[in-house]
Write an enzyme that holds these catalytic residues in place. Structure first.
Site, PDB file in Angstrom:
ATOM      1  N   SER A 121       0.832  -1.204   0.000  1.00 49.04           N
ATOM      2  CA  SER A 121       0.000   0.000   0.000  1.00 49.04           C
ATOM      3  C   SER A 121       0.868   1.255   0.000  1.00 49.04           C
ATOM      4  CB  SER A 121      -0.946   0.010   1.204  1.00 49.04           C
ATOM      5  OG  SER A 121      -0.229  -0.144   2.408  1.00 49.04           O
ATOM      6  N   HIS A 124     -39.651  21.427 -12.375  1.00 47.01           N
ATOM      7  CA  HIS A 124     -39.602  20.508 -13.538  1.00 47.01           C
ATOM      8  C   HIS A 124     -38.864  21.148 -14.717  1.00 47.01           C
ATOM      9  CE1 HIS A 124     -42.878  18.435 -11.357  1.00 47.01           C
ATOM     10  NE2 HIS A 124     -43.326  19.660 -11.167  1.00 47.01           N
ATOM     11  N   SER A 145     -12.934  24.330 -28.201  1.00 49.37           N
ATOM     12  CA  SER A 145     -13.056  23.056 -28.896  1.00 49.37           C
ATOM     13  C   SER A 145     -11.863  22.888 -29.818  1.00 49.37           C
ATOM     14  CB  SER A 145     -14.349  23.038 -29.704  1.00 49.37           C
ATOM     15  OG  SER A 145     -14.251  22.110 -30.760  1.00 49.37           O
ATOM     16  N   LYS A 178     -16.508  27.644 -30.347  1.00 49.27           N
ATOM     17  CA  LYS A 178     -16.999  27.090 -29.083  1.00 49.27           C
ATOM     18  C   LYS A 178     -16.334  27.680 -27.851  1.00 49.27           C
ATOM     19  CE  LYS A 178     -19.564  24.306 -28.355  1.00 49.27           C
ATOM     20  NZ  LYS A 178     -19.422  22.849 -28.426  1.00 49.27           N
ATOM     21  N   GLU A 185     -19.344  20.994 -16.232  1.00 45.64           N
ATOM     22  CA  GLU A 185     -19.635  19.620 -16.660  1.00 45.64           C
ATOM     23  C   GLU A 185     -18.885  18.605 -15.811  1.00 45.64           C
ATOM     24  OE1 GLU A 185     -19.383  19.017 -21.014  1.00 45.64           O
ATOM     25  OE2 GLU A 185     -19.491  21.186 -21.124  1.00 45.64           O
TER      26      GLU A 185
HETATM   27  N1  ARG Z   1      -1.080  -1.220   5.108  1.00 43.58           N
HETATM   28  C1  ARG Z   1      -1.994  -1.792   6.040  1.00 43.58           C
HETATM   29  C2  ARG Z   1      -3.328  -1.019   5.995  1.00 43.58           C
HETATM   30  O1  ARG Z   1      -3.360  -0.018   5.372  1.00 43.58           O
HETATM   31  C3  ARG Z   1      -1.422  -1.708   7.387  1.00 43.58           C
HETATM   32  C4  ARG Z   1      -1.952  -2.680   8.343  1.00 43.58           C
HETATM   33  C5  ARG Z   1      -1.480  -4.020   8.093  1.00 43.58           C
HETATM   34  N2  ARG Z   1      -1.681  -4.827   9.241  1.00 43.58           N
HETATM   35  C6  ARG Z   1      -1.529  -6.116   9.205  1.00 43.58           C
HETATM   36  N3  ARG Z   1      -1.687  -6.728  10.306  1.00 43.58           N
HETATM   37  N4  ARG Z   1      -1.232  -6.748   8.110  1.00 43.58           N
HETATM   38  O2  ARG Z   1      -4.329  -1.401   6.536  1.00 43.58           O
END
Ligand code: ARG
Length: 471
Positions: free
Chosen positions: A25, A162, A283, A289, A296
């Site tokens: 992550s 409406h 455009s 345009k 939008e």
């Molecule tokens: N990157 C993980 C999250 O965003 C962190 C927590 C991970 N915890 C674990 N016990 N694997 O949730």
């Protein structure tokens, strides 16, 4: 050690490439680094306070955390392949800098309470910023309302139901309608922030700790209003993310309504507004345009904001207690919604602030005689006629006027029940002044409303300034 995950102890082989790529992550939770470090410093202070680490050790870890913060803000921090998220990356680096002392940082803590803490800190700051940007747009709307005027002689336009012309309304009243809706959005965000102002730190992985840590102490260090009551709940609760996404999705819905009106207003068919060149687009093929792309996209992006909310709700549904890796899916929609709504709010504010309004086109639309039909019916009511009869009587005249291409005023003047006095109601500018009830669209309640709106904005500015000053 640096190319192994923090949890390598129990494992005999290294993680597969596919696992690392799928579960990481870091690519998106990097932006939590400040909050992770703030949370970690509070945790270290808690460890010192509980005498789990010495004062000197605590100082050493904190100075390593500060060094990491410097590296992060300089862009000098070097990530390694085994950094699966920002939390492990920071802990790895602290241990590199502070050696065995650094290895004490994670005592009594899990990433589960760590990540929840960082995310709540992030939300407190970022949602306060969204609230501020939303309030900025309210200010623009209120300014445009005041420019259009509330009293006699103010600009008015056709009000629609409406999307059919219904009755004339003050342009100020129209702008203010959007401002009131968005003030509720700001209020909602402040309530969300208040509810999420809970420290999960000390919940550990799920059950708390055998070490003498004090969750109140760290909650206070972090400036949270209170600590969690239940460790299982603390690590698994993402209600606050869902709420934030709802608040933002509803802002998106409000922006889409505003955007849609501006798309209409800037057409040649309506001709109510002309966008400033700096807030409109051309455009690639059609030289003539001038498009309302901001309006939008304000309309279009609301789909994505709603999607982020529904996606997270689907992720949370049926998750057993306590932490599950699914919860990692909370971040991308949150970051995306906060980012997108901020951009939309600023672009729309600029577009509305700089646009030219065509009050003649608005007035001429609103002065169409048929928009006075309700006034005629109410005039008959004032003479004692039951409303349903009055409605039918005027309706028949409107129908005749269309059928025979005769002006309504002419028919009204000639009508035995209505006559010359009633026909005066159809004169340009008369209708808009006749809505006199509280909260209505005429100049009499309008002046009251303008004061009410001004007061509501002042109160909200004070609340938002306080929120933004907290951290
Ligand atoms: N990157 C993980 C999250 O965003 C962190 C927590 C991970 N915890 C674990 N016990 N694997 O949730």
């Amino acid at each position: 050690m640096t190319d192994q995950p923090l949890w390598h102890g129990r494992f005999e082989s290294s993680p597969a490439e596919a696992l690392l790529k799928f579960t990481e992550s870091l690519s998106f939770d990097k932006q939590l680094w400040r909050d992770d470090i703030v949370g970690s410093i509070a945790h270290v202070r808690g460890l010192v306070q509980a005498k789990i680490v010495s004062i000197a050790e605590g100082e050493k870890i904190i100075s390593a955390l500060n060094a990491v913060a410097t590296e992060m803000s300089n862009g000098k921090f070097e990530f390694v392949a085994s950094d699966e998220d920002i939390h492990t990356a920071i802990e790895r680096r602290v241990t590199q800098i502070a050696g065995d002392t650094g290895a004490k940082l994670h005592t009594g803590r899990s990433r589960n309470d760590q990540v929840a803490t960082a995310l709540r800190l992030w939300c407190k700051r970022e949602l306060a910023q969204v609230a501020k940007l939303t309030l900025d747009l309210c200010d623009v709307l209120a300014t445009r309302a005041n420019e259009a005027g509330w009293g006699t002689g103010a600009v008015y336009l056709p009000g629609y139901t409406h999307l059919q012309r219904a009755q004339p309304v003050l342009l100020a009243h129209h702008f203010a309608a959007h401002a009131w809706a968005m003030l509720r959005d700001v209020d909602r965000l402040t309530q969300t922030i208040e509810r999420l102002d809970v420290s999960p730190l000390g919940a550990g992985a799920l059950a708390g700790s055998s070490l003498p840590l004090d969750a109140d102490f760290v909650a206070n260090e972090l400036g949270f209003a209170r600590r969690f009551n239940n460790s299982l709940d603390a690590v698994s609760d993402r209600d606050f993310v869902a709420e934030a996404l709802f608040d933002i999705a509803l802002i998106g819905v409000h922006l889409s309504r505003l955007g849609e009106e501006w798309v209409l207003w800037t057409t040649q068919e309506f001709g109510f507004a002309v966008l400033d060149d700096s807030y409109s687009t051309g455009s690639s093929m059609l030289p003539q345009k001038k498009n309302a792309d901001i309006a939008e996209l304000a309309r279009g992006k609301s789909g994505r904001l709603i999607g982020n909310l529904t996606g997270l709700l689907a992720t949370l549904k049926a998750l057993p207690l306590a932490y599950n890796r699914d919860l990692q899916e909370d971040k991308e929609p949150l970051f995306d919604s906060v980012n997108q709504v901020g951009l939309a709010l600023q672009a729309l504010a600029g577009m509305i602030k700089t646009a030219k309004l065509n009050s003649d086109a608005m007035k001429s639309g609103a002065d169409a005689q048929s928009l006075g039909a309700t006034d005629l019916a109410e005039w008959l009511v004032a003479q004692g006629m039951p409303f349903r009869q009055a409605h039918a009587h005027v309706g028949a005249l409107v129908s005749k006027s269309i059928r025979e291409s005769v002006s309504l005023a002419q028919l009204v003047e000639a009508d035995g029940k209505l006559g010359k006095q009633a026909a005066e109601l159809l004169q340009p500018g008369v209708g808009v002044s006749r809505r006199t009830t509280k909260g209505g669209s005429g100049p009499v309640p309008g002046l009251v409303q303008s004061a009410e709106l001004g007061a509501a904005l002042t109160v909200m500015h004070t609340r938002i300034a306080a929120l933004n000053n907290v951290r």
